[in-house]
Design an enzyme around this catalytic site. Structure first.
Site, PDB file in Angstrom:
ATOM      1  N   ARG A  34      -7.230  22.142  56.545  1.00 31.54           N
ATOM      2  CA  ARG A  34      -5.863  21.633  56.750  1.00 31.54           C
ATOM      3  C   ARG A  34      -5.716  20.888  58.073  1.00 31.54           C
ATOM      4  O   ARG A  34      -4.835  20.067  58.219  1.00 31.54           O
ATOM      5  CB  ARG A  34      -4.847  22.790  56.652  1.00 31.54           C
ATOM      6  CG  ARG A  34      -4.552  23.165  55.205  1.00 31.54           C
ATOM      7  CD  ARG A  34      -3.663  24.376  55.111  1.00 31.54           C
ATOM      8  NE  ARG A  34      -4.391  25.595  55.405  1.00 31.54           N
ATOM      9  CZ  ARG A  34      -3.876  26.823  55.355  1.00 31.54           C
ATOM     10  NH1 ARG A  34      -2.611  26.985  55.024  1.00 31.54           N
ATOM     11  NH2 ARG A  34      -4.595  27.886  55.620  1.00 31.54           N
ATOM     12  N   LYS A  50       9.201  19.190  51.514  1.00 27.25           N
ATOM     13  CA  LYS A  50       8.979  20.208  52.548  1.00 27.25           C
ATOM     14  C   LYS A  50       8.729  19.515  53.871  1.00 27.25           C
ATOM     15  O   LYS A  50       7.931  18.589  53.930  1.00 27.25           O
ATOM     16  CB  LYS A  50       7.790  21.080  52.160  1.00 27.25           C
ATOM     17  CG  LYS A  50       7.560  22.261  53.072  1.00 27.25           C
ATOM     18  CD  LYS A  50       6.558  23.252  52.493  1.00 27.25           C
ATOM     19  CE  LYS A  50       5.131  22.865  52.780  1.00 27.25           C
ATOM     20  NZ  LYS A  50       4.152  23.861  52.319  1.00 27.25           N
ATOM     21  N   SER A  60      -0.475  30.987  51.223  1.00 21.81           N
ATOM     22  CA  SER A  60      -0.927  31.721  52.406  1.00 21.81           C
ATOM     23  C   SER A  60       0.066  32.846  52.698  1.00 21.81           C
ATOM     24  O   SER A  60      -0.049  33.944  52.174  1.00 21.81           O
ATOM     25  CB  SER A  60      -1.075  30.744  53.569  1.00 21.81           C
ATOM     26  OG  SER A  60      -1.515  31.422  54.713  1.00 21.81           O
TER      27      SER A  60
END
Ligand code: R5P
Length: 291
Positions: free
Chosen positions: A93, A189, A220
């Site tokens: 990420r 988001k 997560s």
């Protein structure tokens, strides 16, 4: 080819060996009292192309070290080629600089894997494909979304609404839609890069009285799914399911998601847990047979 049974994906590796018919290489692994990792390959890899099947979810740092040690052991023991099959690739990420002073974590990991002796890498639903451009070795990502969507069609949820919790995951919802045959849509988001806090918003979605499956690459902390479920309830969804490739499910994530009114959490065995209801073995076996 031989399959090295990486300790973090032993069951998956065994399934791949069974499906491909490739010989297995068992691994002894240990963690010393001070936290350092130890691995030893238990059978010969001389002159072989080996595939190390080993995920790098929590504890990701030691899983990464084990992966490097297995690759180094393979090369030292005469393997002619090492393919790393890493279903969940840690640090993917952080694939670019978001704030001044940061590093590009995945670039460092990729360099480390190459230095350890890995010649090529196969992963599954890497967070963003552009991370692969940081690799100094051939690297590719496969998608497990059709396999996840098939889990739901087998449950009779054909035509369910496939929802992406953010715009970046819309391609995931669209891949699911192709199998489910219903509609697809996404929420928005926004993430505060300093605090990590996210906020979700939605335009009106046509989800009233419909079954909705939220598809994401990773769950997560569960915050994204909980936020999405809240919006879906407000908009009158009949039933909500959550599906992801990598179910990290940190802390009480599972409880929070179920408490938010989600019927079921479905993940793959990229991160082994009781939510790993879909196996990546056929997908990865096909990829290895095609090499
Ligand atoms: C990020 O954009 C990913 O695609 C996932 O949405 C995210 O990692 C999920 O994290 P959490 O479960 O903590 O909300």
């Amino acid at each position: 080819m031989k399959i090295i049974l990486g300790p973090s994906s032993k069951e998956l590796a065994e399934k791949i060996a069974e499906l491909t018919g490739f010989e297995k290489v068992p691994v002894v692994s240990r963690v010393f009292p001070d936290g350092e990792s130890y691995v030893r390959l238990e059978s010969s890899v001389k002159d072989e192309h080996v595939a190390i099947v080993h995920t790098t979810s929590k504890p990701q740092d030691s899983s990464l070290m084990q992966l490097c040690f297995m690759a180094n052991a393979a090369k030292r023991n005469g393997a002619k080629k090492v393919t790393a099959v890493v279903p969940y690739l840690a640090y993917a990420r952080q694939d670019k600089i978001f704030l001044d002073g940061e590093n590009v974590s995945i670039e460092t990991i990729a360099a480390m894997l190459k230095a350890a002796g890995i010649d090529q890498l196969i992963t599954v639903n890497i967070h963003a494909e552009n991370a692969l451009s940081r690799f100094p070795l051939p690297a590719k990502t496969l998608t497990a979304i059709p396999t996840l969507a098939e889990y739901f069609t087998k449950k009779g949820l054909t035509k369910a609404f496939a929802l992406a919790p953010d715009k970046g995951a819309m391609y995931i919802a669209q891949q699911a839609q192709q199998i489910l045959g219903g509609e697809a849509g996404n929420l928005e988001k926004q993430r505060d890069r300093h605090t990590g806090q996210t906020t979700q918003t939605a335009a009106h979605l046509s989800v009233k009285d419909k079954v909705v499956i939220i598809f994401d690459d990773i769950i997560s902390t569960g915050g994204t799914i909980v936020g999405a479920a809240k919006i879906l309830h407000e908009q009158g969804a009949a039933k909500i399911y959550a599906a992801c490739v990598h179910g990290l499910l940190i802390g009480d994530a599972e409880k929070r998601i179920l408490d938010a009114g989600v019927e079921e959490i479905v993940a793959t065995d990229s991160v082994p847990s009781k939510n790993s209801k879909v196996t990546l073995a056929p997908l990865l076996s096909e990829a290895l047979k095609a090499l």
